[in-house]
Design a protein around this motif. Sequence first.
Motif, PDB file in Angstrom:
ATOM      1  N   ILE A  32      85.034  41.758  58.016  1.00  0.00           N
ATOM      2  CA  ILE A  32      84.550  42.112  56.682  1.00  0.00           C
ATOM      3  C   ILE A  32      83.485  43.205  56.775  1.00  0.00           C
ATOM      4  N   GLU A  33      82.618  43.132  57.769  1.00  0.00           N
ATOM      5  CA  GLU A  33      81.599  44.170  57.946  1.00  0.00           C
ATOM      6  C   GLU A  33      82.234  45.510  58.313  1.00  0.00           C
ATOM      7  N   GLN A  34      83.302  45.476  59.110  1.00  0.00           N
ATOM      8  CA  GLN A  34      84.007  46.705  59.439  1.00  0.00           C
ATOM      9  C   GLN A  34      84.644  47.296  58.185  1.00  0.00           C
ATOM     10  N   PHE A  35      85.197  46.435  57.328  1.00  0.00           N
ATOM     11  CA  PHE A  35      85.761  46.887  56.068  1.00  0.00           C
ATOM     12  C   PHE A  35      84.671  47.510  55.187  1.00  0.00           C
ATOM     13  N   ALA A  36      83.483  46.911  55.179  1.00  0.00           N
ATOM     14  CA  ALA A  36      82.372  47.451  54.390  1.00  0.00           C
ATOM     15  C   ALA A  36      81.963  48.833  54.904  1.00  0.00           C
ATOM     16  N   LEU A  37      81.919  48.988  56.208  1.00  0.00           N
ATOM     17  CA  LEU A  37      81.560  50.284  56.776  1.00  0.00           C
ATOM     18  C   LEU A  37      82.610  51.342  56.448  1.00  0.00           C
ATOM     19  N   THR A  38      83.869  50.970  56.548  1.00  0.00           N
ATOM     20  CA  THR A  38      84.947  51.901  56.207  1.00  0.00           C
ATOM     21  C   THR A  38      84.897  52.275  54.729  1.00  0.00           C
ATOM     22  N   SER A  39      84.613  51.299  53.879  1.00  0.00           N
ATOM     23  CA  SER A  39      84.505  51.580  52.438  1.00  0.00           C
ATOM     24  C   SER A  39      83.345  52.515  52.144  1.00  0.00           C
ATOM     25  N   ALA A  40      82.241  52.328  52.833  1.00  0.00           N
ATOM     26  CA  ALA A  40      81.087  53.206  52.624  1.00  0.00           C
ATOM     27  C   ALA A  40      81.393  54.624  53.084  1.00  0.00           C
ATOM     28  N   GLN A  41      82.125  54.768  54.161  1.00  0.00           N
ATOM     29  CA  GLN A  41      82.455  56.091  54.676  1.00  0.00           C
ATOM     30  C   GLN A  41      83.423  56.834  53.761  1.00  0.00           C
ATOM     31  N   ALA A  52      79.594  44.045  52.403  1.00  0.00           N
ATOM     32  CA  ALA A  52      78.517  43.861  53.376  1.00  0.00           C
ATOM     33  C   ALA A  52      77.758  42.558  53.116  1.00  0.00           C
ATOM     34  N   VAL A  53      77.499  42.255  51.869  1.00  0.00           N
ATOM     35  CA  VAL A  53      76.809  41.005  51.534  1.00  0.00           C
ATOM     36  C   VAL A  53      77.679  39.805  51.911  1.00  0.00           C
ATOM     37  N   ILE A  54      78.950  39.858  51.551  1.00  0.00           N
ATOM     38  CA  ILE A  54      79.865  38.760  51.887  1.00  0.00           C
ATOM     39  C   ILE A  54      79.979  38.601  53.409  1.00  0.00           C
ATOM     40  N   GLY A  55      80.074  39.703  54.132  1.00  0.00           N
ATOM     41  CA  GLY A  55      80.148  39.649  55.592  1.00  0.00           C
ATOM     42  C   GLY A  55      78.906  39.026  56.204  1.00  0.00           C
ATOM     43  N   CYS A  56      77.741  39.364  55.671  1.00  0.00           N
ATOM     44  CA  CYS A  56      76.494  38.771  56.169  1.00  0.00           C
ATOM     45  C   CYS A  56      76.449  37.268  55.920  1.00  0.00           C
ATOM     46  N   VAL A  57      76.934  36.850  54.763  1.00  0.00           N
ATOM     47  CA  VAL A  57      76.963  35.419  54.449  1.00  0.00           C
ATOM     48  C   VAL A  57      77.900  34.685  55.407  1.00  0.00           C
ATOM     49  N   VAL A  58      79.059  35.257  55.682  1.00  0.00           N
ATOM     50  CA  VAL A  58      80.023  34.622  56.586  1.00  0.00           C
ATOM     51  C   VAL A  58      79.453  34.546  58.003  1.00  0.00           C
ATOM     52  N   ILE A  59      78.825  35.608  58.466  1.00  0.00           N
ATOM     53  CA  ILE A  59      78.233  35.605  59.806  1.00  0.00           C
ATOM     54  C   ILE A  59      77.079  34.614  59.881  1.00  0.00           C
ATOM     55  N   ALA A  60      76.277  34.522  58.838  1.00  0.00           N
ATOM     56  CA  ALA A  60      75.180  33.548  58.817  1.00  0.00           C
ATOM     57  C   ALA A  60      75.719  32.122  58.848  1.00  0.00           C
ATOM     58  N   PHE A  61      76.789  31.870  58.122  1.00  0.00           N
ATOM     59  CA  PHE A  61      77.399  30.539  58.126  1.00  0.00           C
ATOM     60  C   PHE A  61      77.956  30.212  59.513  1.00  0.00           C
ATOM     61  N   ALA A  62      78.556  31.194  60.170  1.00  0.00           N
ATOM     62  CA  ALA A  62      79.071  30.982  61.532  1.00  0.00           C
ATOM     63  C   ALA A  62      77.929  30.665  62.497  1.00  0.00           C
ATOM     64  N   TYR A  63      76.824  31.375  62.352  1.00  0.00           N
ATOM     65  CA  TYR A  63      75.657  31.126  63.201  1.00  0.00           C
ATOM     66  C   TYR A  63      75.108  29.720  62.987  1.00  0.00           C
ATOM     67  N   LEU A  64      74.987  29.331  61.730  1.00  0.00           N
ATOM     68  CA  LEU A  64      74.476  27.996  61.441  1.00  0.00           C
ATOM     69  C   LEU A  64      75.424  26.911  61.935  1.00  0.00           C
ATOM     70  N   MET A  65      76.718  27.144  61.823  1.00  0.00           N
ATOM     71  CA  MET A  65      77.679  26.163  62.332  1.00  0.00           C
ATOM     72  C   MET A  65      77.572  26.042  63.848  1.00  0.00           C
TER      73      MET A  65
END
Length: 92
Positions: A32-41, A52-65
């Motif tokens: 998702i973060e790669q998609f956000a970077l591609t969209s920004a470019q 980018a916000v959704i990707g950060c939330v998913v990564i944070a959830f993975a870290y907490l898990m």
Amino acid sequence: MMSSVLEVLPELLELVVFGLGSAGLSVAGLYIEQFALTSAQTGRTVIAVWAAVIGCVVIAFAYLMATDKAANSFKNVKMEFAEGTEYGVHMH
């Protein structure tokens, strides 16, 4: 010996599920973060910020898990195996 292995099986299953879940969420978050970077470019800034916000939330959830659930499961499995060898039962 078989009963001791069956006693540890739920903890092992929990460890595998949380470990694979955390890894899967990490991969999804990075995608998702790669998609956000591609969209920004390509100039799609609204979609890029949203992704980018959704990707950060998913990564944070993975870290907490990984740090909360998988680490505790690993600790429980480790204690179960230590208790098994403490009483003279060697699990293979």
